[in-house]
Design a protein around this motif. Structure first.
Motif, short mmCIF file in Angstrom:
data_model
loop_
_atom_site.label_atom_id
_atom_site.label_comp_id
_atom_site.label_asym_id
_atom_site.label_seq_id
_atom_site.Cartn_x
_atom_site.Cartn_y
_atom_site.Cartn_z
N ALA A 26 0.54 -1.18 0.17
CA ALA A 26 0.04 0.05 0.29
C ALA A 26 1.32 1.08 -0.02
CB ALA A 26 -0.92 0.22 1.31
N ARG A 27 2.15 1.51 0.70
CA ARG A 27 2.75 2.78 0.83
C ARG A 27 3.83 2.80 -0.70
NH1 ARG A 27 8.04 0.82 3.11
NH2 ARG A 27 8.10 -0.68 0.78
N ASP A 28 3.43 1.46 -1.30
CA ASP A 28 4.78 1.19 -2.55
C ASP A 28 3.87 2.43 -3.67
OD1 ASP A 28 6.92 0.96 -1.21
OD2 ASP A 28 6.58 -1.51 -2.88
N GLU A 29 1.96 1.62 -3.67
CA GLU A 29 1.05 2.19 -4.19
C GLU A 29 0.63 3.55 -4.38
OE1 GLU A 29 -2.15 -0.35 -3.53
OE2 GLU A 29 -1.06 -1.90 -4.91
N GLU A 30 0.88 3.45 -2.45
CA GLU A 30 0.67 5.50 -2.50
C GLU A 30 1.87 6.20 -3.06
OE1 GLU A 30 -2.13 8.13 -1.27
OE2 GLU A 30 -2.11 5.94 -1.05
N THR A 31 2.94 5.86 -3.09
CA THR A 31 4.12 6.84 -3.56
C THR A 31 4.46 6.86 -5.03
OG1 THR A 31 5.33 5.81 -1.40
CG2 THR A 31 6.79 6.34 -3.37
N GLU A 32 3.52 5.84 -5.87
CA GLU A 32 3.70 6.27 -7.39
C GLU A 32 2.11 6.83 -6.81
OE1 GLU A 32 2.83 2.76 -9.97
OE2 GLU A 32 3.57 1.76 -9.22
N TYR A 33 1.40 6.72 -6.99
CA TYR A 33 0.54 7.46 -6.81
C TYR A 33 1.09 8.72 -6.65
CZ TYR A 33 -4.07 10.31 -6.10
OH TYR A 33 -5.12 11.05 -6.09
N TYR A 34 1.29 9.39 -5.94
CA TYR A 34 1.79 10.90 -5.26
C TYR A 34 3.43 11.07 -6.93
CZ TYR A 34 4.33 14.34 -3.75
OH TYR A 34 5.11 15.35 -3.18
N GLU A 35 4.04 10.39 -7.10
CA GLU A 35 4.56 10.71 -8.13
C GLU A 35 4.79 10.61 -8.77
OE1 GLU A 35 8.19 7.53 -7.38
OE2 GLU A 35 8.85 8.75 -5.13
N GLU A 39 2.90 17.72 -10.95
CA GLU A 39 3.23 19.21 -9.75
C GLU A 39 2.77 19.75 -9.26
OE1 GLU A 39 6.84 20.89 -9.57
OE2 GLU A 39 7.91 19.56 -11.01
N SER A 40 1.86 20.18 -9.57
CA SER A 40 0.99 21.62 -9.24
C SER A 40 -0.40 20.62 -9.14
CB SER A 40 0.15 21.96 -10.88
OG SER A 40 -1.21 21.05 -11.47
N SER A 43 1.38 19.37 -4.44
CA SER A 43 1.80 20.37 -3.30
C SER A 43 -0.03 20.87 -3.14
CB SER A 43 1.93 21.90 -4.77
OG SER A 43 1.55 22.21 -5.14
N GLY A 44 -1.13 20.41 -3.55
CA GLY A 44 -1.67 20.41 -3.47
C GLY A 44 -2.41 19.85 -1.91
N ASP A 45 -3.54 19.74 -1.95
CA ASP A 45 -4.63 18.81 -0.93
C ASP A 45 -4.22 17.25 -0.79
OD1 ASP A 45 -5.38 21.01 0.51
OD2 ASP A 45 -7.31 20.71 -0.01
N LYS A 46 -4.55 16.76 -2.08
CA LYS A 46 -4.60 15.76 -2.43
C LYS A 46 -3.03 15.59 -2.37
CE LYS A 46 -8.86 15.04 -5.57
NZ LYS A 46 -8.85 14.11 -6.79
N GLY A 47 -2.24 15.96 -3.26
CA GLY A 47 -0.95 15.54 -3.24
C GLY A 47 -0.49 15.12 -1.95
N GLN A 48 -0.15 16.24 -1.15
CA GLN A 48 -0.24 16.22 0.16
C GLN A 48 -1.10 14.77 1.69
OE1 GLN A 48 -1.34 20.58 2.32
NE2 GLN A 48 0.38 20.95 0.63
N ALA A 49 -1.56 15.02 0.91
CA ALA A 49 -2.66 13.91 1.95
C ALA A 49 -2.15 12.46 1.43
CB ALA A 49 -4.18 13.68 1.46
#
Length: 77
Positions: A26-35, A39-40, A43-49
């Motif tokens: 789950a961590r790896d998937e969340e990290t991949e989702y973020y990456e 960029e815009s 830095s927003g709410d979804k990215g920070q979450a």
């Protein structure tokens, strides 16, 4: 430690090992989702979450790892 207790703890160890694998996935998937976010959005709410969730999952995986080490010590000690 008697054999019955050791057997029960070994089962608990197997379950914790499985839980750790699920958390790490789950961590790896969340990290991949973020990456993969623009960029815009990062830095927003979804990215920070997503970034925070990945950090929390990483911490949880480490804590389960520590629990596994302690269990191993108890079983073998």
């Amino acid at each position: 430690m008697n054999n019955q207790r050791r057997k029960e703890l070994e089962k608990a160890r197997e379950l914790l090992d499985e839980a750790q694998a699920i958390i790490e996935q789950a961590r790896d998937e969340e990290t991949e989702y973020y990456e993969n976010m623009p960029e815009s959005l990062q830095s927003g709410d979804k990215g920070q979450a997503a970034e925070a969730a990945a950090e929390y999952l990483s911490s949880a995986a480490e804590q389960v790892g520590e629990a596994l080490e302690n269990l191993d010590n108890a079983i073998s000690g």
